[in-house]
Design an enzyme around this catalytic site. Structure first.
Site, PDB file in Angstrom:
ATOM      1  N   GLU A  38      -3.630  16.092   1.720  1.00 38.08           N
ATOM      2  CA  GLU A  38      -2.696  15.465   1.052  1.00 38.08           C
ATOM      3  C   GLU A  38      -2.643  15.783  -0.546  1.00 38.08           C
ATOM      4  O   GLU A  38      -3.502  15.039  -1.234  1.00 38.08           O
ATOM      5  CB  GLU A  38      -2.634  13.838   1.206  1.00 38.08           C
ATOM      6  CG  GLU A  38      -3.056  13.579   2.709  1.00 38.08           C
ATOM      7  CD  GLU A  38      -3.405  12.212   2.980  1.00 38.08           C
ATOM      8  OE1 GLU A  38      -3.110  11.190   1.889  1.00 38.08           O
ATOM      9  OE2 GLU A  38      -4.144  12.008   3.905  1.00 38.08           O
ATOM     10  N   HIS A  48       1.574  12.965   1.663  1.00 36.69           N
ATOM     11  CA  HIS A  48       1.101  12.635   2.679  1.00 36.69           C
ATOM     12  C   HIS A  48       0.964  13.419   4.012  1.00 36.69           C
ATOM     13  O   HIS A  48       1.354  12.724   5.158  1.00 36.69           O
ATOM     14  CB  HIS A  48       0.971  11.121   3.321  1.00 36.69           C
ATOM     15  CG  HIS A  48       0.026  10.362   3.805  1.00 36.69           C
ATOM     16  ND1 HIS A  48      -0.742  10.813   4.890  1.00 36.69           N
ATOM     17  CD2 HIS A  48      -0.703   9.120   3.404  1.00 36.69           C
ATOM     18  CE1 HIS A  48      -1.701  10.130   5.174  1.00 36.69           C
ATOM     19  NE2 HIS A  48      -1.583   9.012   4.650  1.00 36.69           N
ATOM     20  N   ASP A  60     -12.272  10.142   5.106  1.00 37.84           N
ATOM     21  CA  ASP A  60     -11.317   9.785   4.121  1.00 37.84           C
ATOM     22  C   ASP A  60     -12.052  10.218   2.769  1.00 37.84           C
ATOM     23  O   ASP A  60     -12.651   9.130   2.226  1.00 37.84           O
ATOM     24  CB  ASP A  60     -11.195   8.296   4.409  1.00 37.84           C
ATOM     25  CG  ASP A  60      -9.815   7.716   3.537  1.00 37.84           C
ATOM     26  OD1 ASP A  60      -9.413   8.654   2.772  1.00 37.84           O
ATOM     27  OD2 ASP A  60      -9.564   6.705   3.742  1.00 37.84           O
ATOM     28  N   ARG A  92       8.126   5.489   0.256  1.00 37.22           N
ATOM     29  CA  ARG A  92       8.275   5.845   1.577  1.00 37.22           C
ATOM     30  C   ARG A  92       9.018   4.877   2.652  1.00 37.22           C
ATOM     31  O   ARG A  92       9.099   4.880   3.762  1.00 37.22           O
ATOM     32  CB  ARG A  92       6.748   5.983   2.351  1.00 37.22           C
ATOM     33  CG  ARG A  92       5.807   4.744   2.303  1.00 37.22           C
ATOM     34  CD  ARG A  92       4.720   4.897   2.870  1.00 37.22           C
ATOM     35  NE  ARG A  92       3.746   3.633   2.894  1.00 37.22           N
ATOM     36  CZ  ARG A  92       2.842   3.483   3.669  1.00 37.22           C
ATOM     37  NH1 ARG A  92       2.526   4.385   4.759  1.00 37.22           N
ATOM     38  NH2 ARG A  92       2.284   2.402   3.777  1.00 37.22           N
ATOM     39  N   GLN A 108       0.974  -1.244  -0.197  1.00 39.06           N
ATOM     40  CA  GLN A 108      -0.166   0.145   0.152  1.00 39.06           C
ATOM     41  C   GLN A 108       0.787   1.255  -0.055  1.00 39.06           C
ATOM     42  O   GLN A 108       1.815   1.412   0.613  1.00 39.06           O
ATOM     43  CB  GLN A 108      -0.943   0.080   1.135  1.00 39.06           C
ATOM     44  CG  GLN A 108      -1.421   1.379   1.353  1.00 39.06           C
ATOM     45  CD  GLN A 108      -2.803   1.126   2.474  1.00 39.06           C
ATOM     46  OE1 GLN A 108      -3.843   0.485   2.343  1.00 39.06           O
ATOM     47  NE2 GLN A 108      -2.790   2.079   3.549  1.00 39.06           N
TER      48      GLN A 108
END
Length: 314
Positions: free
Chosen positions: A288, A183, A228, A103, A98
């Site tokens: 974001e 993010h 979200d 990252r 994901q």
């Protein structure tokens, strides 16, 4: 022999205050003469701290965040690439974790550059460049996404501002598709007293409501539960975060068509082992900027770039 009429020495210009950079144990910290500072972990090129001249921290970082490279860092500004969220089963990113691999890989610090203020009293910004390329990935990740690429991530610290820019280059001959996103966990005082403006009339996908599509009707969005949403604003107009009636952040975007707004709220945060304190959901808001509602296709040899700027108003 001492001369009676010797010329006076030429005056020397005092050296201008300069930004300072420290890179220790894969953690880079930069300070401006103004007192603004930023900290970036080379693991994920993750910004973990952004402080303005008064010492106020502008990013939320979980006190339980793993900072040893064992897992993505919870908080700050994790960088999402080449896929946002769980990868779709029928896509070239399907085998990736994901949010992709940017990252959770170590980046290289490429160097810094600074700009001088117009009054020539001091350097008022510093740009930090970080690089990640296909040659830096382990063999397992290369097998999951076998494309030749190069990323340059630029973090520019200014007076009361932080700009994040990503440059993506396809270094191979085969085209690839990607998504990307900053993010960003903004530090706020109370999510229940915080609003977001600038998204009125924008379409959004609500992941809390079965990924249905809606149109935003409010000019001052509030979070009243788990939130979200992936918004697609009609233009690049700034977004404003307001706390207790005062503007606290202004977010601007360039070539990033989407904005995700996220707060996990109380119950979801309780289930996150790396999120502490558990009441921290009250003190963060994720705004974001990214390009995530569709795929950006990059032909061999082509490049793409996008950026976002976060300005502190308090």
């Amino acid at each position: 022999m001492d001369r009676k009429n010797k010329p006076s020495p030429l005056p020397t210009s005092p050296s201008l205050p300069q930004p300072t950079i420290d890179l220790t144990d894969n953690v880079l910290t930069a300070h401006l003469p103004s007192g603004d500072s930023v900290t970036v972990h080379l693991y994920g090129a993750t910004v973990t701290s952004w402080k303005t001249a008064n010492g106020a921290e502008k990013l939320f970082l979980s006190t339980a965040a793993a900072l040893d490279g064992s897992k993505p860092i919870r908080g700050g500004i994790p960088l999402v690439f080449p896929v946002f969220g769980p990868p779709p089963k029928d896509h070239t990113t399907s085998k990736l974790p994901q949010h992709g691999f940017a990252r959770n890989n170590y980046w290289e610090f490429l160097g810094k550059s600074s700009t001088e203020s117009t009054d020539r009293k001091a350097d008022d910004s510093v740009k930090l460049d970080f690089g990640l390329s296909s040659g830096m990935l382990d063999e397992a990740t290369k097998a999951k996404w076998p494309f030749e690429f190069g990323l340059v991530y630029s973090v520019t610290l200014g007076k009361g501002k932080l700009e994040c820019g990503l440059h993506v280059q396809n270094k191979g001959s085969e085209a690839f598709e990607f998504q990307c996103l900053f993010h960003t966990y903004l530090a706020i005082k109370d999510i229940k007293k915080t609003t977001i403006s600038g998204l009125e009339s924008a379409q959004y996908i609500d992941k809390v409501r079965n990924a249905q599509t809606f149109t935003e009707e409010s000019n001052a969005i509030t979070c009243t539960g788990e939130t979200d949403r992936v918004y697609t604003p009609k233009d690049d107009s700034p977004l404003t975060v307001t706390e207790g009636g005062k503007s606290s952040f202004v977010v601007t975007r360039d070539a990033l068509p989407n904005v995700t707004v996220w707060n996990g709220w109380e119950d979801k945060i309780k289930g996150m082992g790396d999120f502490e304190p558990k009441d921290g959901w009250l003190r963060y808001l994720c705004i974001e900027p990214g390009s995530v509602n569709s795929w950006t296709k990059l032909e061999g040899g082509d490049a793409w770039e996008g950026s976002a700027t976060f300005e502190s108003k308090l």
